[in-house]
Design an enzyme around this catalytic site. Structure first.
Site, PDB file in Angstrom:
ATOM      1  CB  ALA A 150      -1.137  -0.001   0.703  1.00  0.00           C
ATOM      2  NE  ARG A 154      -7.653 -17.437   3.054  1.00  0.00           N
ATOM      3  CZ  ARG A 154      -7.118 -16.557   2.320  1.00  0.00           C
ATOM      4  NH1 ARG A 154      -6.741 -15.523   3.184  1.00  0.00           N
ATOM      5  NH2 ARG A 154      -6.128 -16.576   1.421  1.00  0.00           N
TER       6      ARG A 154
HETATM    7  C1  LIG Z   1       2.134 -14.825   4.597  1.00  0.00           C
HETATM    8  C2  LIG Z   1       0.833 -14.358   3.717  1.00  0.00           C
HETATM    9  C3  LIG Z   1       0.811 -14.811   2.404  1.00  0.00           C
HETATM   10  C4  LIG Z   1      -0.493 -13.637   2.081  1.00  0.00           C
HETATM   11  N1  LIG Z   1      -0.551 -13.824   0.407  1.00  0.00           N
HETATM   12  C5  LIG Z   1      -1.593 -12.677   0.276  1.00  0.00           C
HETATM   13  C6  LIG Z   1      -1.829 -12.836  -1.268  1.00  0.00           C
HETATM   14  O1  LIG Z   1      -1.377 -14.401  -1.847  1.00  0.00           O
HETATM   15  N2  LIG Z   1      -3.184 -12.634  -1.727  1.00  0.00           N
HETATM   16  C7  LIG Z   1      -3.765 -11.893  -1.023  1.00  0.00           C
HETATM   17  O2  LIG Z   1      -4.506 -11.122  -1.217  1.00  0.00           O
HETATM   18  N3  LIG Z   1      -3.422 -11.244  -0.232  1.00  0.00           N
HETATM   19  C8  LIG Z   1      -1.937 -11.951   0.667  1.00  0.00           C
HETATM   20  N4  LIG Z   1      -1.883 -11.363   2.524  1.00  0.00           N
HETATM   21  C9  LIG Z   1      -2.445 -10.730   2.676  1.00  0.00           C
HETATM   22  C10 LIG Z   1      -1.770  -9.192   2.684  1.00  0.00           C
HETATM   23  O3  LIG Z   1      -0.577  -9.609   2.053  1.00  0.00           O
HETATM   24  C11 LIG Z   1      -1.699  -8.577   2.965  1.00  0.00           C
HETATM   25  O4  LIG Z   1      -3.358  -7.634   3.624  1.00  0.00           O
HETATM   26  C12 LIG Z   1      -1.063  -7.056   2.628  1.00  0.00           C
HETATM   27  O5  LIG Z   1       0.185  -7.245   2.111  1.00  0.00           O
HETATM   28  C13 LIG Z   1      -1.081  -5.655   4.294  1.00  0.00           C
HETATM   29  O6  LIG Z   1      -0.320  -5.069   2.253  1.00  0.00           O
HETATM   30  P1  LIG Z   1      -0.070  -3.061   3.646  1.00  0.00           P
HETATM   31  O7  LIG Z   1       0.557  -2.388   2.807  1.00  0.00           O
HETATM   32  O8  LIG Z   1      -1.157  -2.406   3.781  1.00  0.00           O
HETATM   33  O9  LIG Z   1       0.398  -3.441   5.053  1.00  0.00           O
HETATM   34  P2  LIG Z   1       2.164  -4.373   4.444  1.00  0.00           P
HETATM   35  O10 LIG Z   1       2.666  -5.019   3.753  1.00  0.00           O
HETATM   36  O11 LIG Z   1       2.093  -5.041   6.103  1.00  0.00           O
HETATM   37  O12 LIG Z   1       3.090  -3.307   5.310  1.00  0.00           O
HETATM   38  C14 LIG Z   1       3.245  -2.614   6.522  1.00  0.00           C
HETATM   39  C15 LIG Z   1       4.519  -1.993   6.211  1.00  0.00           C
HETATM   40  O13 LIG Z   1       4.500  -0.795   7.252  1.00  0.00           O
HETATM   41  C16 LIG Z   1       5.458  -0.862   8.424  1.00  0.00           C
HETATM   42  N5  LIG Z   1       5.096  -0.407   9.661  1.00  0.00           N
HETATM   43  C17 LIG Z   1       4.087  -1.324  10.926  1.00  0.00           C
HETATM   44  N6  LIG Z   1       4.441   0.177  11.495  1.00  0.00           N
HETATM   45  C18 LIG Z   1       4.908   1.542  10.975  1.00  0.00           C
HETATM   46  C19 LIG Z   1       5.383   2.425  11.840  1.00  0.00           C
HETATM   47  N7  LIG Z   1       5.167   2.479  13.138  1.00  0.00           N
HETATM   48  N8  LIG Z   1       6.119   3.058  11.500  1.00  0.00           N
HETATM   49  C20 LIG Z   1       6.832   2.542  10.150  1.00  0.00           C
HETATM   50  N9  LIG Z   1       6.886   1.408   9.934  1.00  0.00           N
HETATM   51  C21 LIG Z   1       5.619   0.979  10.199  1.00  0.00           C
HETATM   52  C22 LIG Z   1       5.901  -2.237   8.479  1.00  0.00           C
HETATM   53  O14 LIG Z   1       6.873  -2.960   8.764  1.00  0.00           O
HETATM   54  C23 LIG Z   1       5.271  -2.656   7.327  1.00  0.00           C
HETATM   55  O15 LIG Z   1       6.578  -3.318   6.319  1.00  0.00           O
HETATM   56  C24 LIG Z   1      -0.914 -12.654   3.084  1.00  0.00           C
HETATM   57  C25 LIG Z   1      -0.489 -12.228   4.479  1.00  0.00           C
HETATM   58  C26 LIG Z   1       0.705 -13.197   4.365  1.00  0.00           C
HETATM   59  C27 LIG Z   1       0.897 -12.645   5.887  1.00  0.00           C
END
Ligand SMILES: Cc1cc2nc3c(=O)[nH]c(=O)nc-3n(C[C@H](O)[C@H](O)[C@H](O)COP(=O)(O)OP(=O)(O)OC[C@H]3O[C@@H](n4cnc5c(N)ncnc54)[C@H](O)[C@@H]3O)c2cc1C
Length: 525
Positions: A73, A342
């Site tokens: 994101a 799930r």
């Molecule tokens: C093992 C696994 C497999 C998955 N497979 C799938 C799939 O195949 N298809 C699908 O649709 N979804 C899948 N999901 C779900 C999906 O990956 C996540 O919901 C999605 O990647 C979240 O994206 P994001 O950018 O919101 O957060 P993230 O990718 O988790 O990124 C958030 C980042 O913010 C950082 N952060 C947190 N707090 C702070 C702070 N205070 N200051 C600075 N940095 C901070 C974290 O360290 C992290 O790097 C999977 C999830 C997991 C765990």
């Protein structure tokens, strides 16, 4: 004159290329992520660099946009804002970018996508919306779902054509709860390959990426507008990052925060492991709440059924269920439609006598799932940890785990007859599976070697999070916009209702991430 001009442009372009691609041919990064150059491993997968802490020269820095979190994101938001000319910084608390996006199985649902077209699968935005609403028990906030489904295909095209994410053109996944197979899969079958391309694109656009840097607090001006972030880094510095256009929170969910999740789901205590990467503590939600931000549906927390019993991490090898593998209990009996939602499958596994499920398949199913091509490393680890057995006969495999082998033989005989009815007679799959009415593929488990894998659910996804409007602006408890504050990704609540369907998160985070980048620019023009 024109020739001289052309020569000058060429020289400048060459110099720029040399500054991006080092002499070694590897991509060199000049900012905080530069200390270890990304490489490819033996399997040809990009490896994201883990970076040692490095002090900042300036403890106060000014950008147009500050993004919290370097997951899918955050990168989508940063790339979009930077493409529109903004000066952007991403703060990432861990020493490597990517978050859960990096760990993901890289499958994301896109209706009417190009692989579906090549495979003759008919789909529509309306069907995708229907599945998503149903999958979340109609609790999703419908206008947010409309954004998700309508923007899915254009966002996938943007990822492919603008960001450069490499997507398999002959392979899809059919996640549970979806009427048809519609999940595109990034090459390599792991999210780090998507993140790597995002990271490259962000770098190319001049986005600064500060790893080892944790956002601690949002800063507002006297009018209450969000104008930046207080942060700390692993070098022990207190830092201020000003964002003249505002801040985008993309800090992911809170599956890793036992106390926070138990506030909403007391049953998800410390004994239940998580599938998440470190750093998913919900700090993005807490920071925004301090400014009066509202939240949506915090009580909806998803467990993922097919995890390593030892660590709680997802076992993608169990994706064989999408290609026909059934699941049994220690008594050798099936107990649910393996491709059901799930939450349902997790609950069913935990109510078995030993709280485990056992996936069963054969050579042909494994070949179709491309398990050894995509997940060889994980397969080897499962075997080494005695969580997966390959055997010449089903009996031998059953003995390894102490599964009732006579009952298993009967179960597989029945299952194969349902599969036969589905394959040979073309009977509707839900009818053919007389016992559990599977909605994804059925295949016979008949020719060795045979495989059995032991699985358990882990805390996976927090569907609840910050309240946003349909353009990713964060809302107060009363539904008013908090000026200068935007959010995207798992930190947001209300898109998936009670239960996120598989493959809908990566669609969500890229759709709303890009949208947050668009809106922050639009609002400050
Ligand atoms: C093992 C696994 C497999 C998955 N497979 C799938 C799939 O195949 N298809 C699908 O649709 N979804 C899948 N999901 C779900 C999906 O990956 C996540 O919901 C999605 O990647 C979240 O994206 P994001 O950018 O919101 O957060 P993230 O990718 O988790 O990124 C958030 C980042 O913010 C950082 N952060 C947190 N707090 C702070 C702070 N205070 N200051 C600075 N940095 C901070 C974290 O360290 C992290 O790097 C999977 C999830 C997991 C765990």
């Amino acid at each position: 004159m024109n020739k001289i001009k052309r020569a000058l442009v060429l020289i400048v372009a060459l110099m720029m290329a040399i500054s991006v691609i080092g002499c070694s041919g590897k991509t060199e990064k000049a900012d905080a992520t530069s200390q270890a150059s990304p490489t490819r491993d033996e399997a040809g997968l990009y490896k994201l660099p883990v970076v040692d802490p490095k002090p900042e020269k300036e403890t106060e820095q000014t950008y147009d946009v500050v993004v919290i979190g370097a997951g899918g994101a955050g990168f989508s938001a940063a790339i979009e804002a930077a493409s529109q000319g903004a000066k952007v910084v991403i703060l990432e608390q861990e020493s490597v970018v990517g978050g859960n996006t990096s760990l993901s199985g890289a499958g994301f649902n896109i209706p009417e996508n190009w692989v579906q077209k090549s495979q003759g699968i008919e789909d529509s935005v309306a069907l995708f919306k229907g599945d998503t609403m149903k999958g979340g028990d109609s609790k999703s906030i419908e206008p947010l779902v409309d954004v998700l489904v309508n923007r899915a295909l254009p966002t996938a095209q943007w990822l492919r054509d603008t960001v450069g994410v490499e997507i398999m053109d002959d392979f899809q996944k059919h996640f549970g709860g979806h009427t048809v197979a519609r999940a595109l899969v990034v090459k390599g079958g792991v999210g780090s390959q998507m993140v790597y391309k995002m990271y490259e694109k962000a770098y190319e656009l001049g986005v600064k990426i500060k790893v080892n840097t944790k956002a601690e607090e949002l800063i507002t001006d006297e009018s209450g507008r969000v104008i930046g972030v207080k942060a700390s880094n692993k070098s022990g510095q207190e830092l201020v990052f000003k964002g003249t256009k505002g801040v985008i929170v993309a800090a992911g969910g809170f599956a890793g925060n036992v106390e926070m999740r138990m506030k909403y789901r007391p049953d998800l205590n410390e004994t239940v492991k998580t599938t998440n990467a470190p750093g998913h503590e919900g700090s993005g939600i807490v920071m925004a709440q301090k400014l009066g931000a509202g939240t949506e549906q915090m009580e909806y927390i998803q467990t993922y059924p097919f995890c390593f019993p030892t660590t709680g991490k997802i076992a993608f090898v169990a994706d064989t269920r999408m290609y026909g593998a059934p699941m049994v209990n220690i008594e050798g009996k099936r107990f649910i439609n393996e491709n059901d939602r799930r939450d349902m499958v997790s609950k069913a596994i935990l109510s078995q006598s030993d709280s485990f499920g056992y996936m069963v398949w054969d050579k042909k199913i494994m070949e179709e799932a491309r398990t050894l091509e995509i997940y060889k490393g994980e397969y080897d680890k499962l075997v080494a940890d005695k969580l997966l057995i390959e055997a010449n006969t089903l009996e031998e495999a059953a003995d390894f785990f102490g599964i009732h082998k006579e009952a298993l033989a009967t179960t597989i005989k029945d299952y194969n007859s349902y599969a036969e009815d589905f394959i040979t007679n073309g009977t509707d799959i839900k009818v053919a599976d007389k016992e559990f009415h599977r909605n994804a593929k059925m295949a016979k488990v008949e020719n060795g070697p045979f495989y059995i894998q032991k699985v358990i659910p882990g805390v996976h996804h927090t569907m609840g999070g910050l309240a946003i409007d349909t353009e990713a602006r964060v809302l107060t408890i009363d539904g008013k916009v908090i000026k200068g504050l935007y959010a995207a990704g798992e930190v947001v609540g209300g898109i998936h209702g009670t239960n996120r369907l598989g493959g809908n998160a990566l669609t969500d985070i890229t759709v709303f991430g890009k949208l947050a980048g668009e809106t922050i620019i639009k609002d400050t023009k």
